[in-house]
Enzyme design. Structure first.
Site, PDB file in Angstrom:
ATOM      1  N   ARG A 231       0.849  -1.191   0.000  1.00  0.00           N
ATOM      2  CA  ARG A 231       0.000   0.000   0.000  1.00  0.00           C
ATOM      3  C   ARG A 231       0.883   1.239   0.000  1.00  0.00           C
ATOM      4  O   ARG A 231       1.965   1.243   0.613  1.00  0.00           O
ATOM      5  CB  ARG A 231      -0.878   0.042   1.264  1.00  0.00           C
ATOM      6  N   HIS A 279      -1.174   0.767  -9.486  1.00  0.00           N
ATOM      7  CA  HIS A 279      -1.866  -0.163  -8.579  1.00  0.00           C
ATOM      8  C   HIS A 279      -2.452  -1.325  -9.396  1.00  0.00           C
ATOM      9  O   HIS A 279      -3.663  -1.584  -9.363  1.00  0.00           O
ATOM     10  CB  HIS A 279      -2.970   0.555  -7.789  1.00  0.00           C
TER      11      HIS A 279
END
Ligand code: NDP
Ligand code: OXD
Length: 316
Positions: A231, A279
């Site tokens: 993350r 991502h």
């Protein structure tokens, strides 16, 4: 025989088109994308990705919340999260995607992709020294479902693999380390750091300059490398840029960022030794994940336990 009524599923997503999820969930359940006002009693289950804060609090018959991703920070950060079980994704196809991403990035850094792309741009024919995989130590920070799947592939490629976790997970052929007390030992023998941690209060900003400084730089690949597919909130981005600029880091591959999409003015876009993906390391695919969610809902309705449950205290 009359069939028992199945409650409705609330599908609440941000950032992508949910049509495929609706189609597949509708095979067994009625699906709504917004609850009726005033606390919708018809909703049994919620399937969510970055739902609006507070949305789930007013659902009186909610039995469980299903995350569309392996990470559940987007759920746990809701201050009004109801006290029902939270289920996360653990799936072979997600592990496969992540394994591909990490193997791709490790191989590219190890086999000097940055240097050879630069040479090609300048029509330079110059064979560089080659380090065997067995001389390269890849340290995986976050040694859970994705970390261990990735480790198996890296071992098969011949790398030396190390794993760091909170409670100490063991795996054949991998040198494992547990907790804060062993973090220094883990880092000091790692050439390529792969971050596959969840974002929790304990891991927020963990990848900072001080941590990067502790990686092994005097190594077979000519410097330390960072790969983060966990993350963005795990990393201090100015510290990574500083480390790339002053040689603390040789190169980095980043799939996740504090702000997504990565702003156009970010220096990561143009940094010659940073590799950016949007991502995209391991995308949740409804075709693989919805059958597992529906099976869990039916099992829970029959009184059987849910699986892949989030530990609320640990936050992942
Ligand atoms: P798991 O829960 O299976 O594994 C998490 C690992 O992190 C465990 O080994 C756990 O330790 C360790 N960990 C957690 N907190 C700490 C801590 N404070 N200190 C040390 N270790 C810690 O998760 P997954 O492997 O399934 O997924 C990992 C993360 O990957 C997700 O949370 C998500 O953020 C990210 N992800 C990113 C994707 C992308 O496309 N970029 C796609 C999918 C996931 P222990 O084993 O002791 O519990
Ligand atoms: C996930 C993700 O957590 O896609 O699964 O990031």
């Amino acid at each position: 025989m009359q069939q028992e009524r199945k409650g409705r599923v609330l599908l609440s997503t941000t950032g992508f088109e949910p049509d495929r999820w609706i189609d597949l969930l509708s095979a067994e359940r009625d699906v709504v994308t917004e609850p009726a006002p005033g606390g919708d009693p018809s909703i049994d289950y919620a399937v969510v990705w970055h739902h609006p804060r507070g949305l789930l609090a007013g659902l009186p018959n909610l039995k469980a919340i299903f995350s569309i991703g392996a990470g559940v920070d987007h759920i746990m950060s809701d201050p009004d999260l109801p006290d029902v079980p939270v289920v996360r994704v653990v799936a072979d196809n997600l592990s496969q995607f992540m394994t591909e991403y990490v193997a791709w990035r490790v191989l590219d850094h190890h086999r000097q992709g940055v240097a050879y792309r630069s040479q090609q741009a300048r029509s330079v024919w110059d064979e560089r020294p080659q380090a065997p995989a067995g001389e390269v130590a890849v340290g995986i920070m976050g040694f859970g479902a994705l970390g261990q799947a990735t480790a198996a592939a890296l071992l098969a490629l011949g790398y030396r693999v190390r794993g760091w976790s909170r409670t100490g997970r063991e795996m054949d052929g991998v040198e494992t380390f547990a907790g804060e007390a062993r973090l220094g030992d883990f880092l000091s023998g790692t050439d390529i750091l792969v971050v596959l941690l969840p974002h929790t209060p304990a891991t927020e900003g963990i990848v900072d300059y001080d941590l990067l400084r502790r990686l092994r730089r005097d190594n077979a690949i000519g410097g330390a490398v960072l790969i983060n597919a966990g993350r963005g909130a795990l990393q201090v981005e100015d510290d990574i840029l500083r480390a790339l600029d002053d040689g603390t880091l040789k190169e980095a591959s980043l799939d996740v960022f504090r702000e997504e999409p990565l702003p156009a003015q970010s220096r990561f876009w143009s940094h010659p030794r940073a590799f950016v993906t949007p991502h995209a390391a391991a995308a949740s695919d409804a075709v693989f994940l919805v059958p597992q969610m529906l099976a869990q809902m039916s099992a829970y309705d029959r009184g059987e336990p849910l699986w892949n449950l989030v530990d609320r205290d640990a936050g992942y």
